[in-house]
Write a protein that holds these residues in place. Structure first.
Motif, mmCIF file in Angstrom:
data_model
loop_
_atom_site.group_PDB
_atom_site.id
_atom_site.type_symbol
_atom_site.label_atom_id
_atom_site.label_comp_id
_atom_site.label_asym_id
_atom_site.label_seq_id
_atom_site.Cartn_x
_atom_site.Cartn_y
_atom_site.Cartn_z
ATOM 1 N N SER A 82 0.834 -1.188 0.000
ATOM 2 C CA SER A 82 0.000 0.000 0.000
ATOM 3 C C SER A 82 0.873 1.244 0.000
ATOM 4 N N GLN A 83 0.252 2.388 -0.236
ATOM 5 C CA GLN A 83 0.979 3.653 -0.221
ATOM 6 C C GLN A 83 1.278 4.044 1.225
ATOM 7 N N SER A 84 2.459 4.597 1.448
ATOM 8 C CA SER A 84 2.826 4.997 2.805
ATOM 9 C C SER A 84 2.020 6.223 3.219
ATOM 10 N N GLU A 85 1.721 6.295 4.514
ATOM 11 C CA GLU A 85 0.986 7.418 5.087
ATOM 12 C C GLU A 85 1.910 8.184 6.023
ATOM 13 N N GLU A 95 6.262 7.588 9.430
ATOM 14 C CA GLU A 95 5.337 7.209 8.371
ATOM 15 C C GLU A 95 4.961 5.744 8.526
ATOM 16 N N LEU A 96 3.802 5.388 8.002
ATOM 17 C CA LEU A 96 3.257 4.040 8.181
ATOM 18 C C LEU A 96 2.945 3.418 6.833
ATOM 19 N N GLN A 97 3.394 2.194 6.650
ATOM 20 C CA GLN A 97 3.091 1.458 5.422
ATOM 21 C C GLN A 97 3.015 -0.027 5.738
ATOM 22 N N ASP A 98 1.888 -0.624 5.446
ATOM 23 C CA ASP A 98 1.685 -2.067 5.612
ATOM 24 C C ASP A 98 2.086 -2.555 6.997
ATOM 25 N N ALA A 126 5.739 1.039 10.989
ATOM 26 C CA ALA A 126 5.897 2.469 11.274
ATOM 27 C C ALA A 126 7.383 2.787 11.239
ATOM 28 N N ARG A 127 7.783 3.615 10.302
ATOM 29 C CA ARG A 127 9.197 3.987 10.164
ATOM 30 C C ARG A 127 9.432 5.269 10.948
ATOM 31 N N GLN A 174 9.041 -5.851 7.656
ATOM 32 C CA GLN A 174 7.862 -6.205 6.869
ATOM 33 C C GLN A 174 7.450 -7.647 7.112
#
Length: 271
Positions: A3-6, A17-20, A23-24, A208
């Motif tokens: 998915s696209q990162s938020e 940022e959050l993706q799948d 949280a980075r 991941q």
């Protein structure tokens, strides 16, 4: 398909940022080697609280921008405080302690990717509070507090001996050797050494993969690992039994068992 990162926090000393499910959390003061002054520690606390409050976060990937992961407390800022230094350091230490506690009590496992120096209560404290640590070949670890006539903080007097043993911890805290990545691996301070070019990719891939696990089971296992340090085996086993029984009420356990029988990858949804 990913998915696209938020973007959850897009500016300041700490980005998030959050993706799948990953949280980075990125320390964003490369010009200061990600040194931890009070504003940076406040931003770090805010980012960790965002992770605590978002059920979509399954893993936190902690990184630092620039040459160094985190050089510890911001020494240049400390030197500007003069007679106000004790109060400034007291406030900074309280904020750092809160951040370390937030990492340890976070349901999501924390994966750290370390390049360059991880030093002082800040850098070493973050490393020791992470659950999994990858280090680049360039990484070096330094306790450093007694070198400037201070004492360990960020829980290092407990977390470091837990990881490397009391004798090795005493040497690192009292003599302040610069510990290379390969030495840190041998001591048990980190999990794996990779090339600098591969560090971010390897750590992200691990995060991941971890994010695909059962969130409640990962959170419970992390809690058992941290709380079991002072319990001893006999005290820990009843808590393990209660935890496993509670997890068996979740849909994720039924999904996991079914996936094993059907020889497919489980699709975990959380508690």
């Amino acid at each position: 398909m990913m998915s696209q990162s938020e973007v959850l926090i897009g500016d300041g000393a700490v980005l998030l940022e959050l993706q799948d499910g990953v949280a980075r959390l990125h320390l964003n003061r490369p010009e200061a080697s990600n040194g931890l002054d009070i504003p940076t520690l406040q931003d770090l606390q805010t980012a960790l609280l965002r992770c605590h409050g978002d059920r979509r976060v399954r893993v936190v990937l902690l990184t630092g921008g620039g040459v160094n992961f985190c050089a510890g407390g911001d020494v240049r800022t400390f030197l500007t405080k003069g007679e106000d230094l004790p109060e400034y350091v007291r406030q900074a230490t309280l904020l750092l302690q809160a951040a370390i506690s937030a990492m340890i009590h976070l349901d999501a496992p924390v994966v750290a990717a370390v390049q360059g120096f991880a030093a002082g209560g800040g850098g070493m404290g973050l490393v020791c509070a992470a659950d999994i640590v990858f280090a680049a070949e360039s990484a070096s670890f330094l306790a450093g507090a007694t070198r400037v006539a201070m004492a360990p903080d960020a829980g290092l007097s407990v977390t470091l001996p837990r990881l490397v043993g009391p004798r090795n911890a005493a040497h690192m805290l009292l003599m302040n050797p610069v510990v290379s990545a390969s030495e840190a691996l041998a001591l048990g301070l980190i999990n794996q050494v990779v090339s600098d070019a591969e560090l971010q990719g390897v750590a992200l891939a691990y995060a991941q993969r971890l994010a695909e696990g059962a969130p409640c089971a990962l959170a419970a296992t992390k809690r058992l690992l941290w709380s079991g340090v002072g319990l001893g085996v006999d005290a820990a086993m009843p808590e393990e039994s209660r935890t496993v029984a509670a997890l068996c009420r979740t849909a994720d356990v039924r999904e996991g068992l079914t996936a094993v029988v059907e020889k497919r990858r489980a699709r975990f949804e959380g508690c």
